[in-house]
Design an enzyme around this catalytic site. Structure first.
Site, short mmCIF file in Angstrom:
data_model
loop_
_atom_site.label_atom_id
_atom_site.label_comp_id
_atom_site.label_asym_id
_atom_site.label_seq_id
_atom_site.Cartn_x
_atom_site.Cartn_y
_atom_site.Cartn_z
CG ASP A 254 -0.21 -0.13 2.52
OD1 ASP A 254 1.01 -0.34 2.47
OD2 ASP A 254 -0.85 0.01 3.57
CG HIS B 9 21.41 2.77 -19.63
ND1 HIS B 9 20.47 2.39 -20.56
CD2 HIS B 9 21.88 3.95 -20.08
CE1 HIS B 9 20.39 3.30 -21.52
NE2 HIS B 9 21.24 4.26 -21.24
CG ASP C 239 24.60 10.25 -17.58
OD1 ASP C 239 23.92 11.27 -17.33
OD2 ASP C 239 24.53 9.63 -18.65
CG ASP D 197 21.45 13.62 -19.91
OD1 ASP D 197 22.20 13.03 -19.11
OD2 ASP D 197 21.07 13.12 -20.99
CG HIS E 279 26.48 6.03 -26.32
ND1 HIS E 279 26.61 7.38 -26.53
CD2 HIS E 279 27.47 5.72 -25.42
CE1 HIS E 279 27.58 7.88 -25.78
NE2 HIS E 279 28.13 6.88 -25.10
CG HIS F 162 19.34 12.41 -25.73
ND1 HIS F 162 18.77 13.22 -24.79
CD2 HIS F 162 20.40 11.82 -25.11
CE1 HIS F 162 19.43 13.11 -23.65
NE2 HIS F 162 20.44 12.28 -23.82
CG HIS G 161 16.59 9.58 -23.63
ND1 HIS G 161 16.74 8.25 -23.32
CD2 HIS G 161 17.79 10.15 -23.32
CE1 HIS G 161 17.96 8.04 -22.85
NE2 HIS G 161 18.61 9.17 -22.83
CD GLU H 222 24.35 11.47 -24.29
OE1 GLU H 222 24.67 10.57 -23.52
OE2 GLU H 222 23.21 11.94 -24.37
CE1 TYR I 225 30.91 5.01 -21.78
CE2 TYR I 225 30.69 4.93 -24.18
CZ TYR I 225 30.41 5.54 -22.97
OH TYR I 225 29.62 6.66 -22.93
NE ARG J 19 27.24 8.98 -20.76
CZ ARG J 19 27.27 7.77 -20.21
NH1 ARG J 19 27.92 6.79 -20.81
NH2 ARG J 19 26.66 7.53 -19.07
CD GLU K 245 24.59 13.42 -21.31
OE1 GLU K 245 24.86 12.67 -20.34
OE2 GLU K 245 23.54 13.32 -21.98
#
Ligand code: GLY
Ligand code: MN
Ligand code: MN
Length: 444
Positions: free
Chosen positions: A39, A245, A262, A273, A352, A356, A363, A386, A390, A407, A409
């Protein structure tokens, strides 16, 4: 704090009404609470389309707009939860129809309890019904039931809309171009997020944990007025940074590793972002430095492409070219630049997209192509740049390169002159990062 501006939302509704075919109705449901366990519920997050059109912050509400000739300047109806002191004592305050009408500028506001009864008469007689198909299954079922009822009662001169039109065709295009009001919020979201990244860099130290850096980021978001992150924060140390991710954020930071963060806050519904990558203990190794500088050079080359009439595909091509050339020079790829690009060998290390749209959703909505062609950039669009590299722990390269994920970005607004970087507040040059971390190491 940036204030809620009712007229901004009224103007968006007016624009939507003017873009719909004549004699149309549009229905936009709010988000509902989602059960987390038994609940208890997840913290509420308003539906982006609903928020875009009315700014009303509660669940269990519907927005209904009509441009039928009957209403000269369009009709804007809200259904929302009614006031109920005994429920509110347990579940929280409700704005209620009377205050909602005044504060948010609706023409009429009804109690949501009256929806089934009134939906029928509101839809009746329109030629088109605009709705985001398959986005809100429960609401859709209610609407389809209502249409079935209307179709079954022609003798009472009731008429169901002949066509269902996807409202996102209009709304996504509107949302892609940010107004001054939206840009101001996004600038602030970017500033707050940039400062949070600085705090996380300063807190970084071997022996601390990824989730502790996450906590530093979220603490700074909240201290500056942003209650939530815009998406699940990624703090990946060493090889974890190669999981795009990675959100477990559970490992200990190790001296000698890089850490990739990130993270961005959500402010009044809008996302920032930002990604930054830095050495846990303040100094880049030779390999980390080479790869980091390559990602940074690729990002800067992509920035040069961001101006009106250019395209994201162009930025993507430029990044691929810089990264491929650099990886060849470092001996991480073999052969010529052309053949590596043709066979997409760079994808082993950069897998990647480079950009975006950014807005209410991290996104964000908006087409990337028009009639199969690259969409020209135009003032008011907000996007990320970005690039990354890797090299996982088991990559088929010399050991010294492995376990490095990078990365960088940033968030850019396309302007008439070119672009504005919204996220300048957090350093990314190697010397700047090392200086910032050296200073905080001295102070701690
Ligand atoms: N944080 C998600 C992304 O960078 O696209
Ligand atoms: Mn992004
Ligand atoms: Mn990101």
């Amino acid at each position: 704090m940036l204030n809620f501006n009712k007229n901004e939302f009224i103007e968006r509704r007016r624009q939507l009404l003017s873009k719909m075919q004549s004699n149309s109705i549009c229905i936009v449901p709010s988000a509902t609470l989602l059960t987390r366990s038994r609940d208890t519920e997840f913290s509420f997050r308003q539906d982006s389309y609903f928020h875009y059109l009315c700014g009303f912050p509660e669940p269990d509400a519907w927005l209904i707009l009509s441009n039928s000739a009957e209403y000269r300047s369009g009709l804007c109806v809200l259904f929302c939860q009614g006031k109920d002191p005994s429920v509110e004592m347990w579940q929280g305050r409700r704005i209620g129809p009377r205050v909602a009408k005044r504060q948010f500028g609706f023409d009429i506001v009804f109690d949501i309890e009256d929806l089934d009864e009134r939906l029928f008469e509101l839809i009746d007689g329109h030629d088109q019904l605009y709705f985001a198909l398959h986005e809100y299954p429960e609401s859709e079922e209610r609407i389809l039931d209502c249409l079935a009822q209307l179709r079954s009662a022609p003798k009472q001169s009731q008429r169901a809309p002949a066509s269902l039109v996807d409202s996102r065709v209009i709304l996504d295009e509107m949302r892609l171009f940010k107004s001054t009001y939206e840009v101001n919020i996004m600038r602030r979201a970017a500033e707050i997020s940039a400062q949070a990244h600085i705090k996380a860099m300063q807190f970084s130290q071997a022996g601390r944990f990824e989730y502790q850096l996450e906590a530093v980021l979220h603490h700074e978001f909240a201290m500056q007025g942003a209650k939530h992150p815009a998406y699940s924060t990624i703090v990946g140390c060493g090889d974890n940074a190669c999981i795009l991710h990675y959100t477990e954020n559970s490992d200990e930071l190790k001296a000698g590793d890089l850490v990739l963060i990130d993270a961005g806050c959500e402010l009044q519904g809008y996302a920032a972002d930002i990604s930054r990558t830095f050495p846990v203990s303040g100094a880049f190794s030779a390999e980390q430095r080479e790869l980091y500088q390559l990602v940074l050079d690729a990002q800067k080359a992509a920035f040069d492409c961001i101006e009106p009439n250019s395209s994201l595909s162009k930025a993507n091509r430029v990044v691929i070219e810089v990264i491929t050339t650099g990886l060849l020079e470092l001996g991480l790829l073999q052969g010529s630049v052309a053949e590596n690009i043709e066979h997409q060998h760079y994808k082993a290390f950069f897998m990647h997209g480079v950009s975006h749209w950014l807005g209410l959703d991290v996104h964000d909505v908006g087409n990337y192509k028009i009639d199969g062609r690259d969409r020209p950039l135009a003032p008011g669009m907000v996007l990320t740049i970005e690039p990354g590299i890797y090299i996982a722990h088991d990559a088929p390269v010399a050991k010294r390169w492995r376990g490095i994920g990078i990365r960088i970005e940033d968030n850019l607004l396309v302007t008439a002159e070119g672009h504005e970087v919204l996220t300048l507040g957090v350093p990314k040059e190697i010397e700047q990062i090392e200086a910032l971390m050296k200073q905080s190491n001295l102070e701690s």
